[in-house]
Scaffold this active site. Sequence first.
Site, mmCIF file in Angstrom:
data_model
loop_
_atom_site.group_PDB
_atom_site.id
_atom_site.type_symbol
_atom_site.label_atom_id
_atom_site.label_comp_id
_atom_site.label_asym_id
_atom_site.label_seq_id
_atom_site.Cartn_x
_atom_site.Cartn_y
_atom_site.Cartn_z
ATOM 1 N N ASP A 74 2.007 -10.879 7.086
ATOM 2 C CA ASP A 74 2.386 -10.078 5.915
ATOM 3 C C ASP A 74 3.716 -9.369 6.134
ATOM 4 O O ASP A 74 4.253 -8.769 5.203
ATOM 5 C CB ASP A 74 1.288 -9.054 5.570
ATOM 6 C CG ASP A 74 0.872 -8.222 6.775
ATOM 7 O OD1 ASP A 74 0.443 -8.813 7.782
ATOM 8 O OD2 ASP A 74 0.996 -6.985 6.717
ATOM 9 N N ASN A 75 4.230 -9.432 7.369
ATOM 10 C CA ASN A 75 5.517 -8.805 7.642
ATOM 11 C C ASN A 75 6.624 -9.836 7.836
ATOM 12 O O ASN A 75 7.675 -9.518 8.387
ATOM 13 C CB ASN A 75 5.405 -7.899 8.867
ATOM 14 C CG ASN A 75 4.542 -6.681 8.595
ATOM 15 O OD1 ASN A 75 4.388 -6.272 7.435
ATOM 16 N ND2 ASN A 75 3.957 -6.108 9.629
ATOM 17 N N LYS A 123 9.723 2.978 -0.737
ATOM 18 C CA LYS A 123 8.702 2.912 0.304
ATOM 19 C C LYS A 123 8.310 4.342 0.676
ATOM 20 O O LYS A 123 9.184 5.141 1.038
ATOM 21 C CB LYS A 123 9.280 2.172 1.526
ATOM 22 C CG LYS A 123 8.287 1.989 2.656
ATOM 23 C CD LYS A 123 8.880 1.113 3.751
ATOM 24 C CE LYS A 123 7.950 1.050 4.952
ATOM 25 N NZ LYS A 123 8.553 0.315 6.073
ATOM 26 N N ARG A 139 6.167 -12.641 0.901
ATOM 27 C CA ARG A 139 5.839 -12.801 2.322
ATOM 28 C C ARG A 139 5.084 -14.106 2.565
ATOM 29 O O ARG A 139 4.563 -14.707 1.620
ATOM 30 C CB ARG A 139 4.945 -11.617 2.753
ATOM 31 C CG ARG A 139 5.649 -10.296 2.583
ATOM 32 C CD ARG A 139 4.677 -9.200 2.162
ATOM 33 N NE ARG A 139 5.407 -8.049 1.615
ATOM 34 C CZ ARG A 139 5.767 -6.985 2.309
ATOM 35 N NH1 ARG A 139 5.430 -6.882 3.561
ATOM 36 N NH2 ARG A 139 6.458 -6.015 1.745
ATOM 37 N N ASP A 170 10.004 -4.636 7.734
ATOM 38 C CA ASP A 170 8.965 -3.824 8.327
ATOM 39 C C ASP A 170 9.374 -3.258 9.674
ATOM 40 O O ASP A 170 8.882 -3.654 10.725
ATOM 41 C CB ASP A 170 7.642 -4.594 8.429
ATOM 42 C CG ASP A 170 6.559 -3.798 7.736
ATOM 43 O OD1 ASP A 170 6.326 -2.664 8.163
ATOM 44 O OD2 ASP A 170 5.988 -4.287 6.751
ATOM 45 N N GLY A 173 -0.256 6.218 1.132
ATOM 46 C CA GLY A 173 0.918 5.593 0.508
ATOM 47 C C GLY A 173 2.218 6.324 0.816
ATOM 48 O O GLY A 173 3.246 6.027 0.216
ATOM 49 N N GLY A 228 0.807 -1.221 0.000
ATOM 50 C CA GLY A 228 0.000 0.000 0.000
ATOM 51 C C GLY A 228 0.834 1.262 0.000
ATOM 52 O O GLY A 228 0.340 2.356 -0.243
ATOM 53 N N ARG A 229 2.097 1.111 0.354
ATOM 54 C CA ARG A 229 2.966 2.300 0.323
ATOM 55 C C ARG A 229 4.370 1.918 -0.125
ATOM 56 O O ARG A 229 5.371 2.449 0.376
ATOM 57 C CB ARG A 229 3.008 2.998 1.672
ATOM 58 C CG ARG A 229 3.423 2.090 2.763
ATOM 59 C CD ARG A 229 3.705 2.723 4.050
ATOM 60 N NE ARG A 229 3.689 1.616 5.002
ATOM 61 C CZ ARG A 229 4.022 1.705 6.239
ATOM 62 N NH1 ARG A 229 4.401 2.836 6.716
ATOM 63 N NH2 ARG A 229 3.976 0.647 7.022
HETATM 64 P P1 AMP Z 1 2.193 -2.731 8.146
HETATM 65 O O1 AMP Z 1 1.529 -3.394 9.303
HETATM 66 O O2 AMP Z 1 2.882 -1.447 8.470
HETATM 67 O O3 AMP Z 1 3.058 -3.676 7.435
HETATM 68 O O4 AMP Z 1 1.021 -2.307 7.109
HETATM 69 C C1 AMP Z 1 -0.048 -3.163 6.843
HETATM 70 C C2 AMP Z 1 -0.702 -2.830 5.529
HETATM 71 O O5 AMP Z 1 -1.134 -1.476 5.475
HETATM 72 C C3 AMP Z 1 0.170 -3.042 4.305
HETATM 73 O O6 AMP Z 1 -0.620 -3.557 3.276
HETATM 74 C C4 AMP Z 1 0.639 -1.646 3.986
HETATM 75 O O7 AMP Z 1 0.972 -1.512 2.633
HETATM 76 C C5 AMP Z 1 -0.574 -0.812 4.350
HETATM 77 N N1 AMP Z 1 -0.217 0.544 4.713
HETATM 78 C C6 AMP Z 1 0.452 0.944 5.788
HETATM 79 N N2 AMP Z 1 0.617 2.274 5.792
HETATM 80 C C7 AMP Z 1 0.017 2.763 4.689
HETATM 81 C C8 AMP Z 1 -0.156 4.064 4.128
HETATM 82 N N3 AMP Z 1 0.332 5.152 4.709
HETATM 83 N N4 AMP Z 1 -0.832 4.150 2.975
HETATM 84 C C9 AMP Z 1 -1.311 3.063 2.384
HETATM 85 N N5 AMP Z 1 -1.184 1.820 2.841
HETATM 86 C C10 AMP Z 1 -0.519 1.653 3.992
HETATM 87 MG MG MG Z 2 3.999 -4.537 6.215
#
Ligand code: AMP
Ligand code: MG
Length: 498
Positions: free
Chosen positions: A266-267, A127, A197, A276, A140, A106-107
Amino acid sequence: MNRATFAAKAYAKVTTMETSVQFEQTYRQLPERFYSNEYAKAASAPSLLAFNEDLAASLGLPKNWIADEEVLALLSGRRQLEDPPPLSMHYAGHQFGHFNPSLGDGRAILIGEIVSPDGRRFDVQLKGSGPTTHSRGGDGLAPLGPVIREYLMSEFMFRVGVPTSRSLAAIATGDSVYRERTEPGGILTRVASSHIRFGTFQYFAARADQDALERLVTYVIDRHYPECAAAEQPALALLEAITLRTARLIAAWQALGFIHGVMNTDNMLICGETIDYGPCALMDTFRADQVFSSIDQGSRYAFHQQPGIGQWNLMALADALLPMIRGDQDTKIALAKGALETYAPAFQAAYAAQTAAKLGLAHEEAPQESESQFQSLLVCMQSNQLDYTQTFIELERGLMEEAPVRESLKPWFDDWLKTLPLDKDSAIRAMRRANPSIIARNHQIEFAIAEAYQKNDLSRFHGLLGAIKTPFDRTHLESPFATPPQPEETVLRTFCGT
Ligand code: AMP
Ligand code: MG
């Protein structure tokens, strides 16, 4: 398994003044339902915070690659790669125990893969470069604080020898990011052996997409675990190989005092590298149940939970791989269970080797008691609120008779002296290789971020970065960066900054 399938099909060339760098995208050999095409959002006024020259060199890039305007433009989204464009990967994941079938990058976007001079393939991702198909309402983007944190933490982890994704560049975008307050934006260039992942398998298993699972298994074996290709049951061999790498990874975290903070499936990377760096932290005072992450309300990812969570995550992966294992249902389950049962002994062996080294013993000569000895040291640290990193330094100095150990450590210290092999010098040498004198302490990271935000001053960031690059160097013991936080400096909570 046909290795010819691995030849890069798609690549974009980045030609700069001195070099021509080929960004391949073998991930595009997988069907289109594995990814989406993406374009970065151009930073309006990019400026460089840090460029990792050592990493660049190991990737076969010129050390001063970033000096080329075109490269800064590429890593800040101002220059787009075409044919093929960057991509975001599709994945699912268990977040704090709850399954989400549609996550994805997502980012982050993959700009391509680079093959290093020694023949290893790495993903290069941006990122924080703007929204993607998977942003689910998010922007993102990444605030500069988390970019600085990830750059420091990942570099430190690499330097102490923990498998990890790395940071090639940190860039300030010149744009604002809106969180609880307005923050400066940043983009991190992240490098990993791949970004596949546990959740990538879960994504296709949740869709009962057998064809995709088959292709993914083949791709992953080809890229990361070629030794599994010849196995009678490649998917099963793959599960076992990932289990071993994950066990070793988490053993390294535990020996170091690293708390990941958000061990969702997912991490967790299939290649066994740490990824992550959101709400992660290294412990100062030892506490087995320490939690930093502001979002980990139930303490699911507390320090002492990490080994068990690693196994839990592997169970989720095994579940996703089950359709790829041959046999009737009972046989599949029994085989998968058998593969997962290798986790505990692999973890134990790796942890025992690392902790024995921390106590000045080579693993081969480590007495049976050394594990319980280490546990009793942890109990002593916890009840006396001792700093995890400094305690080993104190033991080393006690052994060298440079400084006596504190009263509360004395009984343990005396017992330990009795079990040490006669040769003190080799014990000291082992300890110097195993125990960092400096770590990327949380409060120092926060100070570095605060100075960057408030004064636009990066000197603390660069000072800390310079010091943690040689974590075993004992001259750092004089450095303020090595000192545990004062009570008022202690960071109790970390935020992932999403
Ligand atoms: P994380 O737990 O930080 O790995 O994020 C979990 C999910 O949320 C992943 O699919 C990321 O891509 C998405 N995500 C986290 N932060 C953002 C953001 N600022 N904008 C869009 N997607 C995000
Ligand atoms: Mg992540």
